[in-house]
Design a protein around this motif. Structure first.
Motif, short mmCIF file in Angstrom:
data_model
loop_
_atom_site.label_atom_id
_atom_site.label_comp_id
_atom_site.label_asym_id
_atom_site.label_seq_id
_atom_site.Cartn_x
_atom_site.Cartn_y
_atom_site.Cartn_z
N PHE A 1 0.85 -1.20 0.00
CA PHE A 1 0.00 0.00 0.00
C PHE A 1 0.89 1.26 0.00
CE2 PHE A 1 -1.97 3.31 2.66
CZ PHE A 1 -3.10 3.60 1.90
N VAL A 2 1.88 1.27 0.89
CA VAL A 2 2.78 2.44 0.98
C VAL A 2 3.61 2.57 -0.30
CG1 VAL A 2 4.77 3.40 2.22
CG2 VAL A 2 2.88 2.38 3.50
N ASN A 3 4.13 1.45 -0.77
CA ASN A 3 4.97 1.50 -1.98
C ASN A 3 4.17 1.98 -3.19
OD1 ASN A 3 7.17 0.64 -0.57
ND2 ASN A 3 7.02 -1.50 -1.21
N ASP A 4 2.92 1.52 -3.30
CA ASP A 4 2.10 1.91 -4.45
C ASP A 4 1.84 3.42 -4.45
OD1 ASP A 4 2.06 -0.66 -5.27
OD2 ASP A 4 -0.01 -1.10 -4.66
N LEU A 5 1.61 3.98 -3.27
CA LEU A 5 1.35 5.43 -3.21
C LEU A 5 2.65 6.22 -3.33
CD1 LEU A 5 -1.24 5.65 -0.29
CD2 LEU A 5 -1.69 5.61 -2.73
N GLY A 6 3.72 5.66 -2.80
CA GLY A 6 5.02 6.36 -2.84
C GLY A 6 5.17 7.22 -1.59
N LYS A 7 6.26 6.99 -0.87
CA LYS A 7 6.44 7.72 0.40
C LYS A 7 6.53 9.22 0.17
CE LYS A 7 8.21 4.77 3.89
NZ LYS A 7 9.51 4.37 4.40
N SER A 8 7.16 9.64 -0.93
CA SER A 8 7.30 11.08 -1.13
C SER A 8 5.93 11.72 -1.38
CB SER A 8 8.26 11.38 -2.28
OG SER A 8 7.80 10.74 -3.43
N ASN A 9 5.03 11.00 -2.05
CA ASN A 9 3.67 11.53 -2.26
C ASN A 9 2.90 11.57 -0.94
OD1 ASN A 9 4.08 11.69 -5.06
ND2 ASN A 9 3.64 9.50 -5.26
N ILE A 10 3.07 10.53 -0.15
CA ILE A 10 2.40 10.49 1.16
C ILE A 10 2.88 11.67 2.01
CG2 ILE A 10 2.21 9.19 3.33
CD1 ILE A 10 2.44 6.60 1.70
N ARG A 11 4.19 11.85 2.01
CA ARG A 11 4.78 12.91 2.84
C ARG A 11 4.30 14.28 2.37
NH1 ARG A 11 10.18 14.89 4.66
NH2 ARG A 11 9.47 16.10 6.44
N ALA A 12 4.27 14.48 1.06
CA ALA A 12 3.85 15.78 0.52
C ALA A 12 2.42 16.09 0.96
CB ALA A 12 3.96 15.78 -1.00
N HIS A 13 1.55 15.09 0.89
CA HIS A 13 0.16 15.30 1.30
C HIS A 13 0.08 15.62 2.80
CE1 HIS A 13 -4.14 14.90 1.63
NE2 HIS A 13 -3.99 13.96 2.54
N GLU A 14 0.77 14.83 3.60
CA GLU A 14 0.72 15.03 5.05
C GLU A 14 1.31 16.39 5.44
OE1 GLU A 14 1.13 10.31 6.29
OE2 GLU A 14 2.90 11.57 6.21
N GLU A 15 2.39 16.77 4.76
CA GLU A 15 3.01 18.07 5.07
C GLU A 15 2.06 19.21 4.74
OE1 GLU A 15 6.82 18.48 3.18
OE2 GLU A 15 7.79 18.23 5.12
N SER A 16 1.32 19.06 3.62
CA SER A 16 0.40 20.14 3.24
C SER A 16 -0.71 20.26 4.29
CB SER A 16 -0.17 19.92 1.84
OG SER A 16 -1.10 18.87 1.86
N LEU A 17 -1.14 19.13 4.86
CA LEU A 17 -2.15 19.18 5.92
C LEU A 17 -1.60 19.84 7.18
CD1 LEU A 17 -3.80 15.63 5.68
CD2 LEU A 17 -4.70 17.78 4.78
N LEU A 18 -0.36 19.48 7.51
CA LEU A 18 0.26 20.05 8.72
C LEU A 18 0.40 21.57 8.58
CD1 LEU A 18 1.68 19.50 11.50
CD2 LEU A 18 3.83 19.40 10.23
N THR A 19 0.93 22.00 7.45
CA THR A 19 1.14 23.44 7.23
C THR A 19 -0.20 24.18 7.28
OG1 THR A 19 2.89 22.77 5.75
CG2 THR A 19 2.28 25.09 5.66
#
Ligand code: PLP
Length: 407
Positions: A292-310
């Motif tokens: 699941f994580v590999n399919d989404l890509g960690k960098s994409n996951i991180r970018a989304h989560e960072e945008s929510l945090l900001t």
């Protein structure tokens, strides 16, 4: 790549429910993440079709279960980029991984007067096992201090390192504040004086790319349940040469080569450290979480989560009485805060009444809370399935709660 969050949410049945009459907003991801359907189905499928004990059986089911179980080890190897599959040991979780190292590496290599360094940011599971070891061995535990933003003071770390330092055990990303530690620098400095390094990756493994060879850490520990996998399962990575030099952890089946009443010889790694019937179903299902994580890509996951945090920090900062705790320059998607004049637990209860799940309290980091002179905080932590609309609802609720005491 922009992720299709609605599609991702559709893979998490638990999110589709109301709590206290409101749609659930799950912001307790640093405690544990929810599980996608693929993980749930793998669990059920294993027990429905393949259930069998592994490694020893000659029959078809045992062979099938063994191969699927070992496939997860291979998936974890590439997830962490370890050199060899044998360096991947399945544990109950981060806590057991650290305890394993404390009681085996510690038993053999830590002597009276030796020093172990941790940081102020540590979870109790990266404090207490070392305190227990130090007490038993007469070794000394030293702690890297932090600044008011929640970042370790690297100059102070330099001062703590001596020829007596045998181990540095440090968290990659803080569960309480989100701080990402400069572990590359910590590892390289520790290695220069010959100390081994353990990285607590419980909070980093879901968000940051991990390459244990590039990091050159000696140990890396993580928990499956923090990255969409089952509870009660974790991974200890260790360099082959270190694992081979360590005595076994628990005695029993699987970890032996030959047993007589006079003497037992031990199995090769990783089995030397996996006594007894392991958590077969959960290991097998964990493979689906990694996919699941590999399919989404960690960098994409991180970018989304960072945008929510900001976005959340921007909006919440406008609320009178909102006090952020932990403002490090580099963070994972953890937002700890207080509302002026209110107990964190009361804030958590009020948010729950609006269907919003956050964590309150000391987050198993009491010494860190003491550093800030706090009993605890309210913690919202974001995952890949959270949305901007959910952050809006958090902001709206926090705003209403803050007004009760901050006119
Ligand atoms: N270390 C950190 C940074 C954590 O956040 C946690 C869990 O919250 C742990 C260790 C312990 O993990 P587990 O309870 O899965 O063993």
């Amino acid at each position: 790549m922009t992720l299709d969050i609605q599609n991702i949410r559709g893979q998490f049945p638990v999110l589709d429910q109301e709590v206290n009459g409101k749609p659930l907003i799950y912001l307790d991801n640093a405690a544990t993440t929810q599980k996608p359907k693929a993980v749930l189905e793998a669990l059920s499928s294993y027990y429905t079709h393949d259930n069998s004990n592994i490694h020893r059986g000659a029959h078809t089911l045992a062979d099938r279960a063994t191969r699927t179980y070992e496939k997860t080890r291979s998936a974890v190897r590439s997830f962490l980029n370890s050199k060899e599959e044998e360096e991947i040991i399945f544990t109950k979780g981060t806590t057991e991984g650290i305890n394993l190292v404390a009681s085996t590496f510690g038993r053999k290599f830590i002597k009276e007067g030796d020093e172990i360094i941790i940081s102020t940011l540590e979870h109790h599971s990266n404090i207490v096992p070392w305190q227990m070891l130090c007490e038993e061995k007469g070794a000394v535990l030293k702690v890297i201090p932090i600044n008011d933003k929640g970042e370790i003071l690297i100059d102070e770390f330099d001062k703590l390192l001596t020829e007596k330092t045998k181990l540095v055990s440090i968290v990659h990303a803080s569960n309480a504040l989100g701080t990402i530690n400069p572990i590359e620098e910590v590892i390289s400095k520790a290695h220069k004086i010959g100390a081994r390094v353990l990285i607590d990756g419980a909070q980093s493994s879901a968000h940051l790319e991990i390459d244990v060879q590039a990091l050159d850490c000696d140990f890396f520990v993580m928990s499956a349940h923090k990255i969409y996998g089952p509870t009660g399962l974790g991974v200890l990575y260790g360099k082959r040469e270190v694992l081979e030099a360590m005595p076994p952890y628990q005695g029993g089946g699987e970890m032996i080569k030959e047993v007589t009443f006079d003497k037992t010889t031990y199995n090769e790694i990783p089995f030397k450290f996996e006594a007894g019937t392991p958590n077969i179903a959960d290991v097998i299902a964990f493979q689906k979480a990694i996919e699941f994580v590999n399919d989404l890509g960690k960098s994409n996951i991180r970018a989304h989560e960072e945008s929510l945090l900001t976005y959340a920090v921007d909006k919440l900062s406008n609320i009178k009485g909102f006090i952020p705790v932990g403002t490090a320059d580099k963070k994972v998607s953890v937002l700890s805060f207080l509302i002026n004049g209110m107990h964190p637990f009361d804030v958590g209860m009020m948010l729950d009444a609006s269907g919003i799940a956050v964590r309150t309290g000391h987050h198993c980091t009491q010494p860190l809370m003491n550093r800030f002179d706090l009993e605890g905080t309210v913690r919202a932590s974001f995952s890949v399935y959270n949305t901007k609309e959910e952050v809006d609802r958090l902001v709206e609720s926090v705003s209403k709660i803050a007004k009760l005491k901050n006119k």
